[in-house]
Design a protein around this motif. Sequence first.
Motif, PDB file in Angstrom:
ATOM      1  N   GLU A  62       0.822  -1.206   0.000  1.00  0.00           N
ATOM      2  CA  GLU A  62       0.000   0.000   0.000  1.00  0.00           C
ATOM      3  C   GLU A  62       0.860   1.263   0.000  1.00  0.00           C
ATOM      4  OE1 GLU A  62      -3.141   0.200   3.015  1.00  0.00           O
ATOM      5  OE2 GLU A  62      -3.251  -1.976   2.822  1.00  0.00           O
ATOM      6  N   CYS A  63       0.502   2.190  -0.885  1.00  0.00           N
ATOM      7  CA  CYS A  63       1.170   3.501  -0.898  1.00  0.00           C
ATOM      8  C   CYS A  63       0.095   4.574  -0.786  1.00  0.00           C
ATOM      9  CB  CYS A  63       1.960   3.681  -2.183  1.00  0.00           C
ATOM     10  SG  CYS A  63       2.391   5.401  -2.515  1.00  0.00           S
ATOM     11  N   PRO A  64       0.108   5.480   0.194  1.00  0.00           N
ATOM     12  CA  PRO A  64       1.006   5.460   1.327  1.00  0.00           C
ATOM     13  C   PRO A  64       0.690   4.289   2.260  1.00  0.00           C
ATOM     14  CG  PRO A  64      -0.693   7.138   1.630  1.00  0.00           C
ATOM     15  CD  PRO A  64      -0.882   6.565   0.268  1.00  0.00           C
ATOM     16  N   PRO A  65       1.641   3.881   3.088  1.00  0.00           N
ATOM     17  CA  PRO A  65       2.932   4.496   3.396  1.00  0.00           C
ATOM     18  C   PRO A  65       4.096   4.050   2.506  1.00  0.00           C
ATOM     19  CG  PRO A  65       2.516   2.688   4.896  1.00  0.00           C
ATOM     20  CD  PRO A  65       1.317   2.768   4.006  1.00  0.00           C
ATOM     21  N   PRO A 121      16.261   3.784  14.180  1.00  0.00           N
ATOM     22  CA  PRO A 121      14.983   4.014  13.502  1.00  0.00           C
ATOM     23  C   PRO A 121      14.754   5.500  13.192  1.00  0.00           C
ATOM     24  CG  PRO A 121      14.691   2.553  15.369  1.00  0.00           C
ATOM     25  CD  PRO A 121      16.076   3.079  15.466  1.00  0.00           C
ATOM     26  N   PHE A 122      14.180   5.752  12.027  1.00  0.00           N
ATOM     27  CA  PHE A 122      13.950   7.139  11.594  1.00  0.00           C
ATOM     28  C   PHE A 122      13.127   7.915  12.615  1.00  0.00           C
ATOM     29  CE2 PHE A 122       9.472   7.500  10.243  1.00  0.00           C
ATOM     30  CZ  PHE A 122       9.074   6.181  10.338  1.00  0.00           C
ATOM     31  N   THR A 123      12.272   7.196  13.352  1.00  0.00           N
ATOM     32  CA  THR A 123      11.384   7.844  14.329  1.00  0.00           C
ATOM     33  C   THR A 123      12.185   8.513  15.454  1.00  0.00           C
ATOM     34  OG1 THR A 123      11.252   5.680  15.360  1.00  0.00           O
ATOM     35  CG2 THR A 123       9.399   6.333  14.005  1.00  0.00           C
TER      36      THR A 123
ATOM     37  N   LYS B 170       3.543  10.728  10.649  1.00  0.00           N
ATOM     38  CA  LYS B 170       2.600  10.248   9.623  1.00  0.00           C
ATOM     39  C   LYS B 170       3.016   8.891   9.043  1.00  0.00           C
ATOM     40  CE  LYS B 170       0.443  12.093   5.541  1.00  0.00           C
ATOM     41  NZ  LYS B 170       0.661  13.040   4.452  1.00  0.00           N
ATOM     42  N   LEU B 171       4.298   8.779   8.711  1.00  0.00           N
ATOM     43  CA  LEU B 171       4.779   7.528   8.105  1.00  0.00           C
ATOM     44  C   LEU B 171       4.664   6.371   9.093  1.00  0.00           C
ATOM     45  CD1 LEU B 171       6.236   5.981   5.784  1.00  0.00           C
ATOM     46  CD2 LEU B 171       8.395   6.712   6.789  1.00  0.00           C
ATOM     47  N   SER B 174       1.041   5.425   9.726  1.00  0.00           N
ATOM     48  CA  SER B 174       0.472   4.740   8.570  1.00  0.00           C
ATOM     49  C   SER B 174       0.956   3.286   8.502  1.00  0.00           C
ATOM     50  CB  SER B 174       0.882   5.525   7.321  1.00  0.00           C
ATOM     51  OG  SER B 174       0.296   5.002   6.210  1.00  0.00           O
ATOM     52  N   MET B 175       2.246   3.079   8.800  1.00  0.00           N
ATOM     53  CA  MET B 175       2.783   1.710   8.795  1.00  0.00           C
ATOM     54  C   MET B 175       2.142   0.909   9.926  1.00  0.00           C
ATOM     55  SD  MET B 175       6.878   2.299   7.806  1.00  0.00           S
ATOM     56  CE  MET B 175       7.379   2.015   9.423  1.00  0.00           C
ATOM     57  N   ALA B 176       1.991   1.555  11.088  1.00  0.00           N
ATOM     58  CA  ALA B 176       1.421   0.862  12.257  1.00  0.00           C
ATOM     59  C   ALA B 176      -0.056   0.537  12.041  1.00  0.00           C
ATOM     60  CB  ALA B 176       1.591   1.714  13.500  1.00  0.00           C
ATOM     61  N   HIS B 177      -0.767   1.422  11.308  1.00  0.00           N
ATOM     62  CA  HIS B 177      -2.191   1.185  11.078  1.00  0.00           C
ATOM     63  C   HIS B 177      -2.403  -0.130  10.307  1.00  0.00           C
ATOM     64  CE1 HIS B 177      -6.400   1.934  10.273  1.00  0.00           C
ATOM     65  NE2 HIS B 177      -6.167   1.687   8.997  1.00  0.00           N
ATOM     66  N   ILE B 178      -1.579  -0.324   9.285  1.00  0.00           N
ATOM     67  CA  ILE B 178      -1.697  -1.556   8.490  1.00  0.00           C
ATOM     68  C   ILE B 178      -1.519  -2.772   9.402  1.00  0.00           C
ATOM     69  CG2 ILE B 178      -0.597  -2.919   6.650  1.00  0.00           C
ATOM     70  CD1 ILE B 178       0.057  -0.259   5.247  1.00  0.00           C
TER      71      ILE B 178
END
Lengths: 203, 302
Positions: A62-65, A121-123, B170-171, B174-178
């Motif tokens: 899926e895009c996004p993300p 991690p980027f976070t 946001k990223l 969004s990844m966590a939502h999936i």
Amino acid sequence: MKNRVITIGTIICSTFLIAGGVNITEDLESIIIKEDNKDIKIQRIQDTKHRLTSSFTKTSRECPPYCIQPMNIGKVKTIGELELLKYIKDMQEEDSNMLLIDARTRDWYSEGSIPTSINLPFTMLKKNSKYLNKILKLLGAKEIDGKWNFDKVPTMIIFSNGIWDAQATQSIKRLVEMGCSEDKILYYRGGMQSWNSIGLTVK
Amino acid sequence: MLVKKVVVLLLVAGFYSISANNLMSGLTDIVDQAEDKKVEDKKVLNYAFKQRMRTQWIARDALLISMNFKSTFYQKEMLENADLFNENFKNLLSSKKDIEKAKKEDPSFTKKIEDVKNTWSKFYDNVKKISKDAKDKKALNFIGENNIKLLNDIAYIFTNFIKSYQSADKLEASMAHIKSMLYTQVGKPRMYINKLVKERLLIKQNINKKENQKSLENSIKNMDRLMKALKDGDKELELNGTEDRKMLEKLAISQKIWEEVKILVKKKTITDKELELLINKNNEFIKAQTEVVKLTRSSNDN
């Protein structure tokens, strides 16, 4: 029947003729590096019948993300596997001032990464990350009058899952935004997708 | 073609400078510290998902006890499940920071928690009564009448908990939502199987037969759809399906047991022997689907 035997024989013979080691380049079979006091041989999987069965076989996410990333992020140099392998080799030198950073979140990293990489991690580079100052100081950055100076930070090679993953892109953008010079960063855009697809050693 | 083999062999410890090692271990420590908190968060959510299944498990056992079907065994099992539910629920309520986070997402959350606390307290008391006296009709009825309310309330609470864990990034969000959608759905068949077996037992006991028949048909439909969606994907359920060989193998095991259960619950009349088989298959399914849940959690194939 006789023809079939000849055909099968020919196939077997030609297989032997063309079979050889699965090298990295014509001149390079592998590199051996040291990590956690252990020798690690980085090479390609030698089984020519091997196919990926991991999550890297997926063509569509899926895009996004999970969106396709640009080739270049600002003026940051983008590199491929051979350049990365050379840097990994160079990183073993005593005076090396380089760091290979896996920018993915821990759940991805724990499924396998590139030998000698470190998980950041980027976070954790986000503005609101409570670990940001600690991380930057560890990297060698200095805070002067509320601005970060990255002069003493090692050159960072940053990667994530590959062309469909923005985790590395976000890390790079964030470092540049905080004042890190673009020539202090290298972007391995192929990431784990490319690394896995050519069967290179994963830790 | 002559392949020139060059092996670059690099030497040991001295090659690595002390400062590089310090940097690497320092960064690892910080990331580990941050990850420890995430692991704790995941545990809370994992327990939360299991609570849904437990509500239906307790209700199913209450029915088996009322039918005098291996009462002693199910009295013990029901109390064990209720104790686990209680412990997890208490842990959740004591995680004040998490509750504060969830409150921000939904202001009526505190009231809802009070409601559930109240329902659960009565529910737990009745389970204890049944564990002592299998013939306590009043207590058995209470479980029968309130288990769906408890299931819905618990589901509401956990949906809000999941929302509260969403990252501001946001990223990452969004990844966590999936993933959270997948985790929510992949555990759900364990709840459905208990629910539909419970509904079949209610029909056997002639309790609200028409209503429970309709409910059972719906549960079967939902279960069929969900099992197919876990394999092939379903846009509405926000599931992508899977091509992962190991996952498909595990899902096939669950699917096979589900087909056997389906035949049994669809039967117009059910003998005691078939009932015993149904309960065994019910438990087998939960074990098999738990394997699917475990594999899902360790995979990034989504």
